[in-house]
Design a protein around this motif. Sequence first.
Motif: not given
Lengths: 297, 482
Positions: B106, B184, B201, B451
């Motif tokens: 990726v 998480e 993908r 991010d």
Amino acid sequence: MFLILEAKSIAPGIRRFVIQAPRIARKQQPGQFVILRLYEHGERIPLTIESSDSAKGTISIVVQSVGKTTRLLNSLQAGDTILDVVGPLGKPSEIKNFGTVVVIGGGVGAAMAFPTAAALKRVGNTVISIIGARSREFVILERELSAVSDALTVTTDDGSYGEPGLVTGKLRQLLDQGTHIDLVLAVGPIPMMKAVADLTRAQRIPTIVSLNPIMIDGTGMCGGCRVLVGGKSRFACVDGPEFDAHQVDFDVLLQRNSIYRGQERESLAEFEHDPEAQIELVRTGSAEACVLAGGRS
Amino acid sequence: MSQPPAGSANPLPLKDRMKIPRQSMPEQPAQERIFNFFEVNRGYSEELARQEARRCLECAKPTCMDNCPVGVKVREFVQSIVAGDFRGAAAIIRQDNVLPAITGRVCPQEDHCEAACKLHKKGESLGIGYLERFVADYEQRMGIRHVPTAAATGRKVAIVGSGPAGLSAAGDLVQKGHRVCVFEALHELGGVLVYGIPEFRLPKQIIREQLDYMRAMGVEFETDVVVGRTVTIDELIEEEGYDAVFIATGAGSPLFLGIPGEHLNGVYSANEFLTRINLMHAWQFPAYDQPMVDLHGKDLAVIGGGNTALDAIRSALRLGARKAYVLYRRSEAEMPARAEEVKHARQEGIEFHMLTGPLEFLPDEKGWLGAARCVRMALGEPDASGRRRPQPIAGSEFDVPLSVAVIAVGTSANPVIQSTTPGLDTDNRGYIAADPATQRTSRRGVFAGGDIVTGSATVILAMGAGRRAAKSIHEYLCAGSW
Ligand SMILES: Cc1cc2nc3c(=O)[nH]c(=O)nc-3n(C[C@H](O)[C@H](O)[C@H](O)COP(=O)(O)OP(=O)(O)OC[C@H]3O[C@@H](n4cnc5c(N)ncnc54)[C@H](O)[C@@H]3O)c2cc1C
Ligand SMILES: Cc1cc2nc3c(=O)[nH]c(=O)nc-3n(C[C@H](O)[C@H](O)[C@H](O)COP(=O)(O)OP(=O)(O)OC[C@H]3O[C@@H](n4cnc5c(N)ncnc54)[C@H](O)[C@@H]3O)c2cc1C
Ligand code: SF4
Ligand code: SF4
Ligand code: FES
């Protein structure tokens, strides 16, 4: 993996569960909810935390059977486990001394409104509760709510118990009598919340509703739970679930909640075809998944 | 000059290396793959990999490596492939990159390592991503992997979020002997790698294998914990005894367009659309309970031009969509998606409509989405991002009939942690402020990266931040001073 300690029917199709969830129990505040997933193939659904006991590390939920997931959940017993329970989610209810508060719970909404009503009472409000049900056997939490209310009215659609008619009938009566009301909290079916909002709007009585859009993650990540409030998009799982009733576009909510009607029917039919097999899948499926998830306790 | 460097495993003179064409990736044919979710790229065979590796010029100054955000020693690992030592190649990559099977698939290589490859100027760059993937898959197939161990330091680190930033930090810290627990919010680990990027993908099995490896190294995981709600950062430090915390919660919150009709049934955010499909397996409904709208024979568009947009629209195609459009307000040159994804999407029959922006979603007679009213755009002056700003062309409005529209125009910072952690500074967009070199935040012992610091970026940049954080957390734990 979350253990069910108690499971009890409290009305036809409505059960109350006590679940071991120490982290959630410690943090829960009135108005908050959990999202749970029963087994590997399960969907994620939100349920309000009806009460919690931080010393025992338990939370309780009250669940009404409507479709596959709630039917499956309501088939579980003490000793069974739920694969995932996450929370507490959503903003807690605002708890302060407003004065006189009318708390309205329609159907299972009575259980959802209960923790907020109790907290409002604790800080000194005069609490007037109205709970509505289809008929006598569907009335839930009457005893618990009356213990935290200065007055409690039960209404039944068929008149088999309490006052005949709808919760809004009782509210209208209070308004007509000129009862001084500082705040209304309404939790229940969307048409009920909309009717309450319409009643109180004219008199500008501040009114809070707890909205129930379709959710997935419950953390603000997907945007699926967006509701239209005051013409703006808000995420009910993080900005709510409580909102100013007079600003809410209930028609959009009703429409959005119907998106998956066809698939929901299909799921339910599959469940009804062989409920035992489905329940078995939850029991065994969650055991396998525990190993996959690395044996989380 | 044309002779192989001394000691090289590759006997080919440099000019002959340059004559070898770039080995193409075996792919599942477009006409087959639009009916399934199996991976599009099938991976190099050993022979293809060695042939591709022979193209490398073994540059004295390997610019490829400088342009990899984590500094993978490309030249070295490629030479191990030439020599047929695939496991050795894997060991070299692993020194800098704990998730090679993922980045090989990726990474936007055309912006990183491959952009800086010397061969690029002379024709086609070396297939570095393909080789990285080959090596990682080979190692996985062989099943023998050294599990590093380290003497326990007695220190505990909490990692918040299990995306690439969190996982790479966890991998590095556990190898230093610290106890590491990853918290998480969702029921599955992996962040965007599991809920965002589709199976065709990045097969989920690859992430599962990676997580098994991390468990073997001793990393602990706790799912279903929304830090900020289930437990706060302060409670982790004060009550649960964590010596340091690394926040890696991702960008998270989807942006909408703020145009009329966004509440119509049939309008989705890409996050919701992809989460239903990937995390919740809605594409396997009714075997899985989470539903999604039936896309068979429907016309569908995605709004946006990034990887997220292409993942959503290509998933939709596989779920039976009749027409699948990409509506993007700039031109193809500005599209942020990986080049390979754009190529694959075109092969699959996705229609691209550039310089097109939606103004409004219009309902059908049942009150569901019926069409998108769009306007054509022209590119004006460059904006803050340096890309030319799209300007609507007056009078160019037109309607695109649609049953489903997926909005993929970016994300913003999810505020759950920021709003529940006193003293944690944020920037003016709500992202957590962290030192770019050390990933330190304004709170002692609290680090952040990925991010949630940069806004949505890439897997490898998030991993780079995770590594830097691990390094400075280790230094902090050793020195004991901030
Ligand atoms: C914040 C919140 C708190 C809630 N608290 C309670 C509670 O305390 N007790 C209780 O019985 N119910 C509660 N609900 C409603 C409950 O979540 C739904 O009844 C349940 O999801 C239905 O799932 P199902 O599979 O049984 O039914 P389905 O047949 O799948 O759906 C029936 C209807 O439930 C709604 N629904 C379906 N999926 C979801 C979903 N993922 N999220 C939300 N709604 C959905 C839709 O309107 C749908 O038409 C709450 C909902 C919200 C949003
Ligand atoms: C659909 C899609 C396709 C993409 N394709 C590519 C690509 O091809 N190549 C590429 O390089 N990049 C791609 N990206 C971007 C890339 O995935 C991200 O940049 C990267 O995943 C960021 O990593 P992260 O670790 O910072 O955060 P994330 O991967 O977002 O992970 C954050 C994790 O933290 C969890 N979390 C959030 N809040 C909390 C909380 N309060 N408590 C506990 N946990 C929490 C989240 O659930 C999530 O699991 C894509 C992104 C998307 C959405
Ligand atoms: S990690 Fe990504 S950028 Fe670095 S060498 Fe590998 S593919 Fe290239
Ligand atoms: S820049 Fe290209 S040719 Fe040179 S060492 Fe790196 S991969 Fe090989
Ligand atoms: S449920 Fe996903 S954002 Fe609210």
